[in-house]
Write a protein that holds these residues in place. Structure first.
Motif, PDB file in Angstrom:
ATOM      1  N   THR A   1     -10.035  18.366 -32.846  1.00 20.56           N
ATOM      2  CA  THR A   1     -10.408  16.947 -32.821  1.00 20.56           C
ATOM      3  C   THR A   1     -11.819  16.738 -32.292  1.00 20.56           C
ATOM      4  O   THR A   1     -12.320  15.626 -32.300  1.00 20.56           O
ATOM      5  CB  THR A   1      -9.432  16.137 -31.944  1.00 20.56           C
ATOM      6  OG1 THR A   1      -9.466  16.663 -30.614  1.00 20.56           O
ATOM      7  CG2 THR A   1      -8.024  16.214 -32.474  1.00 20.56           C
TER       8      THR A   1
ATOM      9  N   GLU B   1     -11.869   5.602 -36.436  1.00 22.48           N
ATOM     10  CA  GLU B   1     -11.033   6.801 -36.376  1.00 22.48           C
ATOM     11  C   GLU B   1     -11.431   7.877 -37.376  1.00 22.48           C
ATOM     12  O   GLU B   1     -11.260   9.051 -37.114  1.00 22.48           O
ATOM     13  CB  GLU B   1      -9.565   6.422 -36.609  1.00 22.48           C
ATOM     14  CG  GLU B   1      -9.003   5.475 -35.566  1.00 22.48           C
ATOM     15  CD  GLU B   1      -8.729   6.159 -34.238  1.00 22.48           C
ATOM     16  OE1 GLU B   1      -8.332   7.337 -34.241  1.00 22.48           O
ATOM     17  OE2 GLU B   1      -8.921   5.508 -33.199  1.00 22.48           O
ATOM     18  N   TYR B   2     -11.914   7.487 -38.535  1.00 23.39           N
ATOM     19  CA  TYR B   2     -12.141   8.470 -39.588  1.00 23.39           C
ATOM     20  C   TYR B   2     -13.615   8.788 -39.821  1.00 23.39           C
ATOM     21  O   TYR B   2     -13.962   9.906 -40.142  1.00 23.39           O
ATOM     22  CB  TYR B   2     -11.524   8.003 -40.915  1.00 23.39           C
ATOM     23  CG  TYR B   2     -10.019   8.039 -40.928  1.00 23.39           C
ATOM     24  CD1 TYR B   2      -9.337   9.173 -41.350  1.00 23.39           C
ATOM     25  CD2 TYR B   2      -9.277   6.947 -40.524  1.00 23.39           C
ATOM     26  CE1 TYR B   2      -7.954   9.206 -41.369  1.00 23.39           C
ATOM     27  CE2 TYR B   2      -7.897   6.975 -40.530  1.00 23.39           C
ATOM     28  CZ  TYR B   2      -7.245   8.106 -40.957  1.00 23.39           C
ATOM     29  OH  TYR B   2      -5.883   8.148 -40.968  1.00 23.39           O
TER      30      TYR B   2
ATOM     31  N   GLN C   1      -8.844   8.059 -25.145  1.00 22.68           N
ATOM     32  CA  GLN C   1      -8.667   9.271 -25.940  1.00 22.68           C
ATOM     33  C   GLN C   1      -7.380   9.990 -25.527  1.00 22.68           C
ATOM     34  O   GLN C   1      -6.739  10.653 -26.336  1.00 22.68           O
ATOM     35  CB  GLN C   1      -9.889  10.173 -25.752  1.00 22.68           C
ATOM     36  CG  GLN C   1      -9.894  11.448 -26.568  1.00 22.68           C
ATOM     37  CD  GLN C   1      -9.895  11.199 -28.069  1.00 22.68           C
ATOM     38  OE1 GLN C   1     -10.421  10.205 -28.526  1.00 22.68           O
ATOM     39  NE2 GLN C   1      -9.294  12.099 -28.832  1.00 22.68           N
TER      40      GLN C   1
ATOM     41  N   ARG D   1      -4.541   9.371 -27.834  1.00 17.83           N
ATOM     42  CA  ARG D   1      -4.600  10.119 -29.097  1.00 17.83           C
ATOM     43  C   ARG D   1      -4.247  11.572 -28.845  1.00 17.83           C
ATOM     44  O   ARG D   1      -3.454  12.165 -29.586  1.00 17.83           O
ATOM     45  CB  ARG D   1      -5.999  10.015 -29.693  1.00 17.83           C
ATOM     46  CG  ARG D   1      -6.404   8.605 -30.014  1.00 17.83           C
ATOM     47  CD  ARG D   1      -7.743   8.572 -30.726  1.00 17.83           C
ATOM     48  NE  ARG D   1      -8.114   7.190 -30.971  1.00 17.83           N
ATOM     49  CZ  ARG D   1      -8.816   6.454 -30.123  1.00 17.83           C
ATOM     50  NH1 ARG D   1      -9.267   6.989 -29.009  1.00 17.83           N
ATOM     51  NH2 ARG D   1      -9.085   5.194 -30.384  1.00 17.83           N
TER      52      ARG D   1
ATOM     53  N   TYR E   1      -1.472  13.730 -30.723  1.00 21.03           N
ATOM     54  CA  TYR E   1      -1.787  14.950 -31.477  1.00 21.03           C
ATOM     55  C   TYR E   1      -1.073  16.140 -30.854  1.00 21.03           C
ATOM     56  O   TYR E   1      -0.600  17.034 -31.560  1.00 21.03           O
ATOM     57  CB  TYR E   1      -3.298  15.209 -31.477  1.00 21.03           C
ATOM     58  CG  TYR E   1      -4.102  14.209 -32.255  1.00 21.03           C
ATOM     59  CD1 TYR E   1      -3.631  13.730 -33.465  1.00 21.03           C
ATOM     60  CD2 TYR E   1      -5.321  13.758 -31.795  1.00 21.03           C
ATOM     61  CE1 TYR E   1      -4.364  12.805 -34.180  1.00 21.03           C
ATOM     62  CE2 TYR E   1      -6.060  12.833 -32.499  1.00 21.03           C
ATOM     63  CZ  TYR E   1      -5.578  12.354 -33.689  1.00 21.03           C
ATOM     64  OH  TYR E   1      -6.295  11.439 -34.397  1.00 21.03           O
TER      65      TYR E   1
ATOM     66  N   THR F   1       0.366  13.398 -37.058  1.00 17.36           N
ATOM     67  CA  THR F   1      -0.821  13.394 -37.906  1.00 17.36           C
ATOM     68  C   THR F   1      -1.712  12.237 -37.487  1.00 17.36           C
ATOM     69  O   THR F   1      -1.329  11.400 -36.674  1.00 17.36           O
ATOM     70  CB  THR F   1      -0.445  13.205 -39.380  1.00 17.36           C
ATOM     71  OG1 THR F   1       0.170  11.934 -39.502  1.00 17.36           O
ATOM     72  CG2 THR F   1       0.491  14.278 -39.853  1.00 17.36           C
ATOM     73  N   GLN F   2      -2.908  12.211 -38.112  1.00 16.57           N
ATOM     74  CA  GLN F   2      -3.863  11.176 -37.727  1.00 16.57           C
ATOM     75  C   GLN F   2      -3.334   9.770 -38.028  1.00 16.57           C
ATOM     76  O   GLN F   2      -3.428   8.873 -37.196  1.00 16.57           O
ATOM     77  CB  GLN F   2      -5.180  11.407 -38.466  1.00 16.57           C
ATOM     78  CG  GLN F   2      -6.334  10.672 -37.840  1.00 16.57           C
ATOM     79  CD  GLN F   2      -7.663  11.160 -38.367  1.00 16.57           C
ATOM     80  OE1 GLN F   2      -7.728  11.920 -39.316  1.00 16.57           O
ATOM     81  NE2 GLN F   2      -8.735  10.715 -37.750  1.00 16.57           N
ATOM     82  N   SER F   3      -2.725   9.609 -39.213  1.00 17.64           N
ATOM     83  CA  SER F   3      -2.273   8.254 -39.540  1.00 17.64           C
ATOM     84  C   SER F   3      -1.056   7.877 -38.710  1.00 17.64           C
ATOM     85  O   SER F   3      -0.894   6.718 -38.331  1.00 17.64           O
ATOM     86  CB  SER F   3      -1.981   8.129 -41.035  1.00 17.64           C
ATOM     87  OG  SER F   3      -0.789   8.781 -41.357  1.00 17.64           O
TER      88      SER F   3
ATOM     89  N   THR G   1      -0.594   8.847 -35.658  1.00 20.18           N
ATOM     90  CA  THR G   1      -1.166   8.501 -34.357  1.00 20.18           C
ATOM     91  C   THR G   1      -1.725   7.086 -34.374  1.00 20.18           C
ATOM     92  O   THR G   1      -1.491   6.308 -33.452  1.00 20.18           O
ATOM     93  CB  THR G   1      -2.283   9.498 -34.021  1.00 20.18           C
ATOM     94  OG1 THR G   1      -1.726  10.794 -34.015  1.00 20.18           O
ATOM     95  CG2 THR G   1      -2.890   9.204 -32.671  1.00 20.18           C
ATOM     96  N   ILE G   2      -2.441   6.751 -35.450  1.00 18.05           N
ATOM     97  CA  ILE G   2      -3.044   5.420 -35.510  1.00 18.05           C
ATOM     98  C   ILE G   2      -1.965   4.351 -35.599  1.00 18.05           C
ATOM     99  O   ILE G   2      -1.989   3.364 -34.870  1.00 18.05           O
ATOM    100  CB  ILE G   2      -3.997   5.333 -36.715  1.00 18.05           C
ATOM    101  CG1 ILE G   2      -5.214   6.217 -36.454  1.00 18.05           C
ATOM    102  CG2 ILE G   2      -4.436   3.911 -36.961  1.00 18.05           C
ATOM    103  CD1 ILE G   2      -6.024   6.503 -37.684  1.00 18.05           C
TER     104      ILE G   2
END
Lengths: 265, 490
Positions: A69, B287-288, B370, B373, B377, B382-384, B386-387
């Motif tokens: 990350t 985020e991306y 952070q 997040r 993680y 996954t990222q989505s 998490t969001i």
């Protein structure tokens, strides 16, 4: 260091869970970890000690690819989990992290209820077949986290409302809920008072029965109390790795001796 | 003496005072600034402050008070007989002021001598003709009492201004003298100056607050006036908006419901556009997006917030309206009759609101620690995931606050509505029909020759008051939500 006497404990030879070979980590141009070889055994507590900035947390974060990350971070070398390279292109970091759980320095419960905090992992990995199953997982995890008795009457209260020590045990329960094989702990007690620390340490000792635990700590007493193996990091190098009793009573490297006796660090 | 000169002279006194005060302080310390209680510049600033603050304060108070005083004096001079049927004393006074102003300008242009302008025996017809020749607008022929009143208005004003100049200069000089005389090595100039600075800052803050209070009070009083002329129940519950400008009383129907409906409908359409797009943009940016892309894209998005709303209005009128008409109009689906419609204004307003939602939400999402997040993680999310499950719930109160602020912008928006939605007050569910909002109607009620005593003009204040309470409520609610849930995540 009266605890030194306690480290004379039986350490059987066990399977190697994680085998790291020639690991190099770069942050941009900075070479943060140099040539580290560590073999982490199953059902063992391994402690990483060393002065601030020596790379122990960075190395820990390599073990479940949390460094992915960070954009500027680059990892070289081999880290094998059960013989498979975790940095292989075919490995999905998301699946890896389900197998290698992590507990952070500061308790970081999600802004959700206690129940939802613990159920988070099982839900995203689809571990529960139905609501009753999920209830069972949550209860079992909270019991393993040694916090069930304190929260069983307020499972739907926000996790952020707990005390610091309770929050950290909740985070451990949350990590345990996904049934990981390895549990990484990054200074889990640094934000806790001595009583909460003692509770968490006791918990770590119990977790050893099921998991391989890797703990980063600034407290040498803590390393001596909870671990069977100790690795001493200094300036990005792994200086010494061995039985905890041996490291603390009879270190081979002069730097290790200087650190544990308080002359450097 | 013109006020600019007065201010320059007072400033010059203050500047000289600074130099003198500083010099006197140094002299009293024997030339060694270490023997002074404060730095030399503080002694200078002390004299300057004591010169400027009372003098300028007096100037401001005098300028505000004099017109009221002169008005009330002159107003008493006009006999009842001079006030025409259907007119009022305040209208005659407005006429007097216009005439006085016209006399001033005529004298300045040389069409009228000063003595003729102030001569009480002068011929009214002649003066009127001269004023008209000078291009000074005089609506009707000036009557004898009005001219007399205007002349004494002029005389009193000019005496007042002379007295003011003298008074201000005297106060400035006295202030400078006091400051200079106080100056010696032991005088605590630093403490005095610091306190003075504090008072000045307090004054600035009070002016801002008092102005707001003044605006609200004027809204309340005028709304009260309106409700004396027009029943409140018909205003709040009337289903028709049909003001009549020709007739007087009883002919206008001033029901707010069609306007409120238009306002809410257009705002809802705007929010339906702005919230998803703005929120998704914020999530992408925070985020991306890579830091480099973010550093370019975020300011670009915020440029949207800098476009004047009239430009959005043109965009609605010339681009979006015809485009929608092509699709939904008679040549297409046949739902739309003209380019101006709720949909046109709503879409364009939604585009205008995107940067509000995205910029605020982006800041709020970035403020989620952070650690949250990492925690997610670390559990293999996954990222989505998490969001969706951690970052957005944590940021939700702030995002709701951002949306409510955007909503109050939408409700208060005027130009896009005027150009994009038309002017017809109508209760309808069809988003392709023209409707109008509270703000657009305030504009149309007050533009042109408005008689401020009629309900048709005063209704604007009642509309403004309603709008103000609506947006104030939304803002307070937004702040309440943001504050209530904020500490939880720190």
């Amino acid at each position: 260091m009266n605890d030194m006497t306690r480290v004379e404990r039986a350490v059987d030879s066990k399977d190697i869970k994680i085998n790291a070979k020639k690991v190099q980590v770069y942050y941009g141009d900075t070479h943060a970890i140099k040539d580290v070889d560590v073999a982490i055994e199953d059902k063992t507590v391994t402690a990483f000690i060393g002065p601030s900035g020596c790379g122990k947390s960075t190395f820990l974060r390599c073990l479940n690819r949390m460094n992915d990350t960070i954009d500027i971070c680059r990892v070289e070398g081999d880290i094998l989990l059960d013989g498979e390279d975790i940095y292989d292109k075919r490995v999905d970091p998301v699946q890896l992290r389900a197998k290698v759980g992590m507990v952070f320095q500061k308790p970081n419960p999600f802004p959700k209820s206690i129940y939802d905090n613990v159920a988070y992992g099982p839900r995203i990995h689809g571990l529960a077949k139905n609501k009753a199953d999920l209830d069972g997982i949550v209860e079992k995890s909270l019991r393993r986290g040694a916090i069930w008795d304190e929260v069983k009457d307020r499972l739907y209260a926000p996790g952020t409302g707990l005390s610091g020590g309770q929050q950290q045990r909740l985070c451990i329960a949350r990590a345990v809920a996904t049934e990981p094989e390895v549990l990484l702990m990054d200074e889990p007690c640094s934000a806790l008072d001595p009583i909460a620390t003692a509770q968490v340490e006791e918990l770590i000792d119990e977790l050893r029965a099921n998991y391989s635990v890797v703990i980063v700590t600034h407290s040498m007493q803590q390393a001596a109390r909870v671990s069977q193996k100790t690795a001493f990091f200094h300036l990005g190098n792994l200086v010494e790795f061995g039985e905890t009793g041996q490291i603390f009573t009879n270190p081979v490297d002069p730097r290790t001796e200087s650190y544990i006796t308080g002359r450097i660090g | 003496m013109p006020i600019l000169w007065l201010i320059l002279i007072v400033s010059a006194i203050a500047a000289v005072g600074y130099v003198l005060g500083r010099a006197r302080a140094l002299q009293s310390a024997g030339g060694d600034s270490r023997n002074l209680h404060s730095l030399p510049s503080f002694y200078g600033a002390n004299v300057t402050l004591k010169t400027l603050v009372p003098a300028v304060g007096l100037l401001i108070v005098w300028l505000l008070a004099q017109p009221f005083f002169v008005n009330s004096q002159v107003s008493g001079m006009i006999p009842e007989s001079a006030i025409k049927e259907g007119s009022s004393r305040s209208l005659v006074m407005a006429e007097v002021r216009r005439t006085a102003f016209g006399l001033d300008n005529a004298v300045a242009q040389g069409n009228l001598t000063e003595s003729a302008a102030s001569d009480a025996q002068v011929d009214v017809v002649d003066v009127t003709q001269r004023l008209k020749d000078a291009g000074q607008v005089v609506t009707s022929d000036i009557t004898q009492p009005v001219l007399r009143a205007a002349q004494s208005y002029r005389a009193m004003s000019s005496t007042g201004y002379t007295m003011m100049s003298v008074a201000v200069l005297v106060v400035a000089l006295i202030g400078a003298a006091i400051g200079w005389l106080q100056t010696n090595a032991d005088y605590r100039a630093r403490n005095v100056v610091e306190k003075g600075v504090g008072v000045l800052l307090l004054a600035a803050a009070s002016i801002a607050i008092l102005t707001t209070v003044g605006i609200v009070l004027s809204l309340i009083f005028n709304t009260w006036e309106f409700f004396k002329l027009y029943p409140a129940s018909e205003f709040f519950f009337g289903m028709t908006w049909a003001p009549s400008f020709s007739g007087r009383g009883g002919l206008s129907e001033l029901g707010i419901i069609p306007l409120l409906w238009g306002t809410l409908y257009i705002s809802i359409v705007a929010l339906l556009v702005a919230v998803p797009i703005g929120l998704f943009a914020a999530i992408y940016l925070s985020e991306y997006a890579s830091p480099r892309l973010r550093s370019v894209a975020k300011p670009l998005l915020e440029v949207l917030a800098g476009i004047p709303t009239i430009v959005y209005g043109l965009f609605a009128l010339l681009t979006v309206g015809p485009l929608l008409l092509d699709i939904f109009g008679d040549s297409g689906l046949g739902w739309m009759k003209a380019g101006t419609a709720v949909m046109t204004a709503g879409l364009v307003m939604g585009i205008m609101l995107i940067p509000f939602v995205s910029s605020l939400s982006d800041d709020i999402i970035n403020a989620v620690p952070q650690a949250m997040r990492d925690g997610s993680y670390g559990l293999g999310a996954t990222q989505s995931e998490t969001i969706r499950q951690v970052v957005l719930p944590a940021a939700l109160p702030g995002i709701v606050g951002a949306i409510l602020l955007a909503a109050s912008r939408a409700i208060g928006e005027t130009m896009i509505v005027v150009l994009g939605a038309g002017a017809a007050a109508r209760l309808s569910l069809n988003p392709f029909e023209a409707m109008t909002t509270v703000t657009a109607k305030i504009v149309s009620q007050l533009t042109g020759d408005a008689d401020f005593a009629s309900p048709e003009a005063l209704v604007a204040f009642a509309l403004g008051m309603t709008l103000f309470i609506l947006t104030l409520g939304l803002n307070v609610f937004a702040l309440y939500i943001v504050r209530k849930y904020r500490e939880q995540y720190e």
